[in-house]
Design an enzyme around this catalytic site. Structure first.
Site, mmCIF file in Angstrom:
data_model
loop_
_atom_site.group_PDB
_atom_site.id
_atom_site.type_symbol
_atom_site.label_atom_id
_atom_site.label_comp_id
_atom_site.label_asym_id
_atom_site.label_seq_id
_atom_site.Cartn_x
_atom_site.Cartn_y
_atom_site.Cartn_z
ATOM 1 N N HIS A 450 73.388 79.362 31.708
ATOM 2 C CA HIS A 450 74.426 79.562 32.710
ATOM 3 C C HIS A 450 75.365 80.699 32.316
ATOM 4 O O HIS A 450 75.927 81.383 33.175
ATOM 5 C CB HIS A 450 75.202 78.261 32.912
ATOM 6 N N GLU A 692 85.167 76.642 65.991
ATOM 7 C CA GLU A 692 84.578 75.748 65.002
ATOM 8 C C GLU A 692 84.001 74.487 65.636
ATOM 9 O O GLU A 692 83.287 73.729 64.989
ATOM 10 C CB GLU A 692 85.638 75.322 63.979
ATOM 11 N N ASP A 716 82.061 74.971 59.883
ATOM 12 C CA ASP A 716 82.377 73.787 60.673
ATOM 13 C C ASP A 716 81.574 73.737 61.969
ATOM 14 O O ASP A 716 81.198 72.657 62.432
ATOM 15 C CB ASP A 716 83.874 73.745 60.992
ATOM 16 N N CYS A 763 83.635 84.365 60.457
ATOM 17 C CA CYS A 763 84.295 84.247 59.159
ATOM 18 C C CYS A 763 83.725 83.112 58.314
ATOM 19 O O CYS A 763 84.274 82.793 57.257
ATOM 20 C CB CYS A 763 85.800 84.046 59.325
#
Length: 827
Positions: A450, A692, A716, A763
């Site tokens: 990682h 949304e 959303d 967005c």
């Protein structure tokens, strides 16, 4: 909640065990009733059936009561008390043969977690397992330790693990998170070796089990929701844990042995992060926290110390995850999800807590023992990638020990140079000062660690696995590292420096071209300009956005000012924050989203009440309209900060036209209040809404005349369109915003906006998805707002397309049947 009754001959013993069990759970809601002694001062030891019945009645719960007894008459008295209970209550009371002290502790812990009566009794019966294992004795009782016995009558699922790296840290974390959502007992075993079965709700057990790609596992689930649990795990596995897009490096050794240099002064390691660097060596050695083992008098206080340390590291890790997500992307930041799972691992914590209470040792010693065993388990795995996860466990272990001992350390270089270390933990790598760390060389490590992944994400050239000789390099010695070939030169000759200086300049020149290109406009080959802007949440984010060539800010998340505090920010606090960001962005547009909290972002100082589904409740604009003074305070701050800058205001989670009208009324009221006080505001501020909710897309034609722009929040919008909660891994396969049902709503919104002469942006995360960019511009989207690190690539993609070709592609995409089909079309 299941409650407990303790029956003993000795009142002191019963009280002591009850106190210990309560301390272990720290849950005052658990009732632990006791029945002990005869009540006769001249003959105090003994039991009384009537008193036992009283204790059972006092502890009675519809979830059940578990009765634990010490010996002899305690058992007989408990049986007599049970017979005296009404039939309906008797059915919910169990007499348990587990040892009272260990059984009470284990049962109380399981009850505090909401376990069923069967689960609580199971834990009590297995309470001696940890002690037996520690002493090397055979375990015959049920146990909650890592290796668990298969359950008779359980439902089974046999399935192949197909993601390329098997159940490594991130998939293991998703697997455990999914399993933990269900009440059923869930365990896994290899289909080839059923005898060894581990707890599916333990990140440590699952990750260290070492399941590789193409191995077949057998998942066992026993409980009322067993079928649902297996179905959810099956979907997760079939979706390959969402790792289809993960770039995989070729498998290479985790730890390189010293290789005889081809030329004097040359070391050959493993290329971990590309780039060429020439600079002075800056060797560092981490001092492990000094831990001693000693006896303690107050186990409860010691457990609280460990719990506090775990909480502190958890908070720091969550912040680190957020920082990496902002600097790079959410996928790379998910590295730290596994770290958070380790911190919450029920088995690790239970073993440590048991050691503190039963062995009465200090928290540092208990935690060190737990971590050392976990690291050893990972290091014993054959697979190199999974073996590399030992570093993650050690990283978390070291951070907790540092918190406990107060020996917290950070990597601080006195001057810019090439950092040399034995190894770097992911948390160390993520916290590096990029202005001083020119490159990284490590003795150990591999390309799939990682730390290597984060180095690539952060753009720091790195060579790892160089062997012990790299640690002998003197501070200040001249180094050349080539992160592409894996070569490192120590005290190179003047000719070699000249050669690599040329190569470095070429590499830096190429990077500079890319950087300069990112600051240029994104224009399609047939002349359509697309604004590429950033999603940000702080002044630092704004600066990073500029560095990556952002044309502005498409989403300023203002909730960063409202979270992690006990009171709402004042108007002046908000004004100062918005003004600072606006000053960084100059005249570039900055779209300020008004407060978007509720749902997954509660505020401790706002009592929103309990909601069955907060994602469908009082969120965002709904909250603001219900609390106009809170809303107007923010609106006044934004209006004040607008002077001399290009701020725009955006209302989130709009579902009705009336909400837009009411929000604009409050905005006008806020403007009027400032005007009365002679406080200046910008003459013109564009107003927009976030799309949304499907209702907003369907009503776009009616909403368009009321606003200046739309910005589509695809995260959303996808969640609500497909009824798939964003945070629910069980439905992760549905959370793809390239689903045609989502694309059609984008298309509907764009068409309504075009008729009204308004523009549309995106967005959500879809805006930065390379496969989505041509489809979005083809649908008529004119602004894309994304994580800053995604901006250069998005701009380059836009320049490679014509608007007409993108429109043709989008026309095909909206008529397909699935997100997968859309991705295949673009690929």
């Amino acid at each position: 909640m299941v409650n407990l009754v303790l029956v003993s001959h000795s009142p002191s013993l019963a009280a002591g065990v009850a106190e210990l069990a309560r301390a272990m759970t720290q849950q005052s809601s658990i009732v632990i009733a006791t029945s002990a002694g005869t009540g006769d001062p001249s003959n105090p030891l003994g039991t009384n059936p009537e008193d036992i019945q009283r204790a059972i009645e006092a502890a009675y719960s519809d979830d059940g009561v578990l009765v634990l007894m010490d010996l002899g008459s305690a058992l007989i008295g408990a049986e007599m008390a049970l017979e005296s209970l009404p039939d309906d209550r008797r059915a919910k009371v169990r007499l348990c043969e587990a040892p009272m002290i260990e059984g009470a502790i284990a049962a109380a812990v399981q009850a505090s977690l909401g376990g069923t009566l069967d689960q609580v009794m199971h834990e009590a019966l297995g309470a001696l397992a940890a002690k037996a294992i520690h002493l090397g004795h055979e375990v015959s009782a049920p146990t909650s330790m890592s290796i668990v016995a298969p359950t008779i009558g359980a439902q089974l699922l046999e399935i192949k693990i197909e993601n390329r790296l098997g159940l490594h840290a991130r998939p293991a974390a998703l697997f455990v998170q999914t399993a933990a959502r269900f009440k059923s007992d869930i365990s896994i075993a290899r289909a080839s070796y059923e005898a060894k079965r581990v707890n599916a709700k333990s990140i440590n057990a699952v990750a260290s089990f070492g399941v590789r790609q193409n191995e077949v596992i057998r998942i066992s689930a026993d409980g009322s929701d067993a079928a649902e649990a297996l179905s959810a795990l099956k979907s997760l596995i079939e979706a390959k844990f969402g790792e289809d897009r993960e770039p995989i490096e070729p498998a290479r050794p985790i730890e390189s042995k010293p290789i005889a240099p081809a030329v004097a002064g040359e070391l050959i390691g493993i290329a971990a992060s590309p780039g060429i660097v020439i600079g002075p060596a800056a060797p560092i050695r981490f001092a492990e926290p000094k831990i001693d083992r000693h006896a303690i008098d107050d186990p409860s206080a010691e457990w609280k110390r460990l719990d506090a340390a775990l909480s502190a590291v958890r908070a720091a890790t969550q912040q680190l995850r957020l920082n990496v997500a902002r600097a790079a992307n959410d996928y790379e930041a998910a590295i730290f999800d596994a770290h958070l799972m380790f911190l919450d691992d029920p088995e690790l914590i239970e073993v440590a807590r048991t050691a503190i209470y039963t062995e009465r040792i200090n928290a540092e010693a208990a935690w060190r023992t737990v971590i050392d065993r976990s690291v050893t388990a990972f290091e014993a795995i054959d697979d190199p990638y999974l073996r590399a996860r030992a570093a993650d466990v050690a990283d978390i272990g070291r951070q907790v020990l540092s918190q406990l001992s107060g020996q917290v350390s950070r990597i601080v270089l006195p001057h810019a140079g090439i950092l040399i270390a034995v190894d770097l933990a992911p948390s160390d790598t993520a916290r590096l000062d990029r202005s001083k760390v020119l490159g990284i060389c490590t003795e150990r490590g591999g390309p799939t660690s990682h730390s290597a992944i984060l180095a690539r994400t952060l753009g720091i050239p790195a060579v790892v696995g160089l062997g012990a000789s790299i640690m002998n390099v003197a501070a200040g010695a001249s180094l050349i590292i080539d992160g592409q070939s894996g070569q490192v030169w120590i005290d190179p000759s003047a000719d070699l420096i000249a050669q690599y200086t040329t190569r470095m300049k070429d590499w830096q020149s190429a990077r500079e071209v890319t950087r300069q290109s990112s600051t240029s406009p994104a224009i399609t080959r047939d002349g359509q300009s697309i604004e590429v802007v950033a999603n940000i949440g702080s002044v630092t984010d704004a600066r990073v956005a500029i560095e990556n060539g952002a044309d502005g800010v498409g989403l300023l998340r203002t909730e960063f000012l409202f979270l992690d505090r006990s009171t709402a920010p004042t108007e002046d606090e908000q004004y100062a924050a918005y003004r600072s960001i606006a000053e960084v962005m100059g005249q570039r547009p900055v779209i300020v989203r008004t407060l978007d909290v509720g749902g997954d972002k509660p505020l401790p100082y706002l009592d929103l009440g309990r909601e069955e589904n907060p994602f469908l409740g009082q969120r965002a604009i709904r909250l603001c309209l219900n609390r106009p003074e809170l809303f107007k305070t923010q609106l006044r701050a934004i209006l004040r900060a607008s002077v001399g800058h290009n701020l725009k205001i955006m209302f989130p989670m709009i579902a009705e036209v009336s909400e837009v009208c009411r929000a604009r009324e409050l905005l006008n009221d806020s403007r009027a209040e400032l005007k009365v006080k002679n406080i200046p505001v910008a003459d013109l501020i564009e107003i927009g809404i976030m799309v949304e909710i499907p209702a907003a897309a369907l009503l776009a034609e009616a909403i368009a005349p009321k606003i200046d722009f739309f910005s589509i929040g695809t995260n959303d919008l996808t969640q609500y369109t497909l009824a798939a909660e964003r945070g629910n891994r069980n439905v992760a396969h549905l959370q793809d915003a390239l689903h045609p049902a989502v694309l059609r709503q984008i298309q509907t919104t764009v068409r309504a906006a075009q008729v009204a002469g308004k523009w549309v942006g995106v967005c959500g995360e879809l805006a930065g998805d390379p496969l989505a960019v041509p489809i979005l511009i083809g649908l008529g989207v004119r602004e894309l707002s994304m994580a800053s690190a995604s901006i250069p690539q998005a701009k380059q993609i836009i320049r490679e397309w014509t608007q007409s070709d993108a429109a043709a592609l989008a026309a095909k995409a909206v008529n397909l049947a699935s997100a997968e089909a859309v991705r295949q079309l673009v690929s």
